[in-house]
Motif scaffolding. Structure first.
Motif, PDB file in Angstrom:
ATOM      1  N   UNK A  37       0.836  -1.210   0.000  1.00  0.00           N
ATOM      2  CA  UNK A  37       0.000   0.000   0.000  1.00  0.00           C
ATOM      3  C   UNK A  37       0.865   1.253   0.000  1.00  0.00           C
ATOM      4  N   UNK A  38       1.934   1.234   0.784  1.00  0.00           N
ATOM      5  CA  UNK A  38       2.831   2.405   0.837  1.00  0.00           C
ATOM      6  C   UNK A  38       3.493   2.636  -0.522  1.00  0.00           C
ATOM      7  N   UNK A  39       4.016   1.582  -1.143  1.00  0.00           N
ATOM      8  CA  UNK A  39       4.700   1.731  -2.419  1.00  0.00           C
ATOM      9  C   UNK A  39       3.746   2.163  -3.526  1.00  0.00           C
ATOM     10  N   UNK A  40       2.548   1.578  -3.568  1.00  0.00           N
ATOM     11  CA  UNK A  40       1.566   1.969  -4.588  1.00  0.00           C
ATOM     12  C   UNK A  40       1.199   3.439  -4.431  1.00  0.00           C
ATOM     13  N   UNK A  41       1.025   3.872  -3.173  1.00  0.00           N
ATOM     14  CA  UNK A  41       0.672   5.269  -2.920  1.00  0.00           C
ATOM     15  C   UNK A  41       1.766   6.220  -3.392  1.00  0.00           C
ATOM     16  N   UNK A  42       3.008   5.741  -3.414  1.00  0.00           N
ATOM     17  CA  UNK A  42       4.126   6.582  -3.844  1.00  0.00           C
ATOM     18  C   UNK A  42       4.429   6.429  -5.336  1.00  0.00           C
ATOM     19  N   UNK A  43       3.579   5.690  -6.055  1.00  0.00           N
ATOM     20  CA  UNK A  43       3.733   5.571  -7.491  1.00  0.00           C
ATOM     21  C   UNK A  43       4.708   4.513  -7.954  1.00  0.00           C
ATOM     22  N   UNK A  44       5.119   3.629  -7.053  1.00  0.00           N
ATOM     23  CA  UNK A  44       6.029   2.548  -7.415  1.00  0.00           C
ATOM     24  C   UNK A  44       5.243   1.442  -8.114  1.00  0.00           C
ATOM     25  N   UNK A  45       5.835   0.827  -9.124  1.00  0.00           N
ATOM     26  CA  UNK A  45       5.211  -0.319  -9.798  1.00  0.00           C
ATOM     27  C   UNK A  45       5.350  -1.541  -8.905  1.00  0.00           C
ATOM     28  N   UNK A  46       4.230  -2.080  -8.459  1.00  0.00           N
ATOM     29  CA  UNK A  46       4.230  -3.189  -7.501  1.00  0.00           C
ATOM     30  C   UNK A  46       3.539  -4.401  -8.109  1.00  0.00           C
TER      31      UNK A  46
END
Length: 422
Positions: free
Chosen positions: A18-27
């Motif tokens: 959730x943190x990475x997606x919120x920061x625009x990282x491709x997960x």
């Protein structure tokens, strides 16, 4: 950066994704139930994996274009699965990462993991840790070993919050060693920093909070967070905890009891030096999201929730068994005659309804989805029939029909709990 998270449906994996997606990282979220992952992690790509069965070659296609892998997979309490999920599966994954040219791998292990550890859980984690560390500089790697992780949605958090909400404070006494809890948000911050740290990377990090404490002190902190006043403290005898653990009942398993007794602490200075980040105390971290009424209700419901389905199942078993084996046959036939049934049809109807009741009870005990709703449907049919042929039962002093309202409420509660955990 493209990050693949294995075990993304778990406590730490969900928060990290959730943190990475919120920061625009491709997960890419990998787990055994990709449909569930798509629902709970919008914005992430979901794929299926199974650490218990997948070999290195099963990972090659999944790792195409991946820059970093974080292994958050784990289980606790079922030592039969430790070797596959904690050791063999991650080792196959790490080998595949090296072969596929993945730049960095982060392994979520556990504080206390060692080949000579007393618990099978820690030994199984150590096997994968050592294999990853043995790869040297073939790729960047970090082994993160958290102490007790506290935060919304975690099993440890649920256990200790439940203890905090009890009418009396239960102290584990001599069973209780010290723990050094860290909040999941701070653990995620550490993982994000490791994902962005310059290469080469080859570190083992003990992820702990700044304060070592007993579980009794942790429960007190959570009780304050819930807004509850001080209460009577009761020290549980060691023999009682050990007996409950051997029987598989109560909040602490045999392995969990041994791990608590051993303690779970480490210096926080190494973590700060390696990451430049100092975790908050648990009290400070919890204050970021004040507790509300829903938190308190959830904590108070947790101890009784397992008994609700069993109680409802017993109601249905009694509803089926009593007409067959206790109520006089003449009484049963007299009631059935009031709806126009007699002879063989009455006997068939009696057995059909009784077996249907018993079936509802059995499906409730087996935790079949929709069992409580099926019970509501059947109870509604019975109630409508009895209201038609004997409306006076609504005014009966023993309340044979009025009590159906309570059964309805219990059924709705059981169904809601089933939905919440589904």
């Amino acid at each position: 950066m493209h990050v693949l998270i294995v075990g993304a449906s778990g406590f730490i994996g969900r928060h990290l994704a959730a943190r990475l997606v919120a920061e625009g990282v491709c997960v890419t979220a990998a787990g055994r139930a990709p449909d569930h992952l798509r629902r709970c992690l919008p914005g992430a790509v979901a794929i299926r994996c199974d650490l218990a069965a997948d070999r290195a070659e099963d990972w090659y296609e999944r790792l195409a274009g991946v820059d970093a892998v974080v292994n958050c997979a784990g289980l606790f309490g079922d030592d039969r699965g430790y070797a596959n999920v904690h050791s063999d599966g991650p080792i196959a994954l790490f080998d595949a990462c090296r072969a596929a040219g993945v730049g960095r791998v982060i392994q979520i292990s556990a504080l206390g993991a060692a080949t000579a550890a007393a618990s099978a859980y820690h030994r199984s984690k150590a096997a994968a840790d050592d294999h990853l560390a043995g790869m040297g500089d073939a790729m960047g790697w970090a082994i993160v070993r958290p102490s007790l992780v506290i935060g919304h949605g975690g099993q440890s958090n649920a256990l200790f919050t439940t203890l905090a909400a009890l009418p009396v404070a239960l102290d584990l006494g001599r069973v209780d060693g010290l723990v050094q809890p860290i909040h999941v948000d701070d653990l995620v911050e550490i993982l994000v920093r490791l994902l962005r740290a310059p290469l080469p990377l080859a570190v083992r990090i003990d992820a702990v909070g700044p304060e070592a404490m007993s579980t009794a002190a942790l429960v007190t902190i959570l009780r304050n967070w819930l807004g509850l006043p001080d209460t009577i403290r009761v020290t549980m005898p060691r023999w009682l905890i050990a007996g409950a653990a051997r029987l598989g009942i109560g909040p602490v398993t045999r392995e969990g009891m041994a791990m608590l007794a051993a303690g779970n602490t480490a210096p926080v200075e190494q973590l700060i030096a390696m990451t430049g980040f100092r975790p908050a105390t648990i009290a400070q971290a919890l204050a970021r999201r004040p507790a509300n009424g829903a938190d308190l209700r959830t904590a108070r419901l947790a101890p009784v929730a397992p008994a609700l389905g069993t109680a409802l199942a017993l109601v249905w078993f009694a509803g089926g068994a009593i007409p067959l084996f206790v109520t006089p046959a003449a009484t049963n036939l007299a009631w059935l005659a009031r709806v126009g049934l007699s002879g063989g049809m009455a006997t068939t109807a009696l057995w059909a309804s009784a077996l249907a009741d018993i079936a509802i009870g059995a499906t409730l005990l087996l935790h079949v989805r929709g069992a409580a709703l099926a019970g509501i449907g059947l109870m509604t049919i019975y109630t409508l029939i009895l209201t038609h042929i004997a409306p006076e039962l609504w005014a009966d002093p023993f309340g044979p029909l009025v009590k159906n309202i309570a059964v309805l409420a219990l059924s709705l509660a059981v169904n809601a709990l089933e939905t919440r955990h589904g």
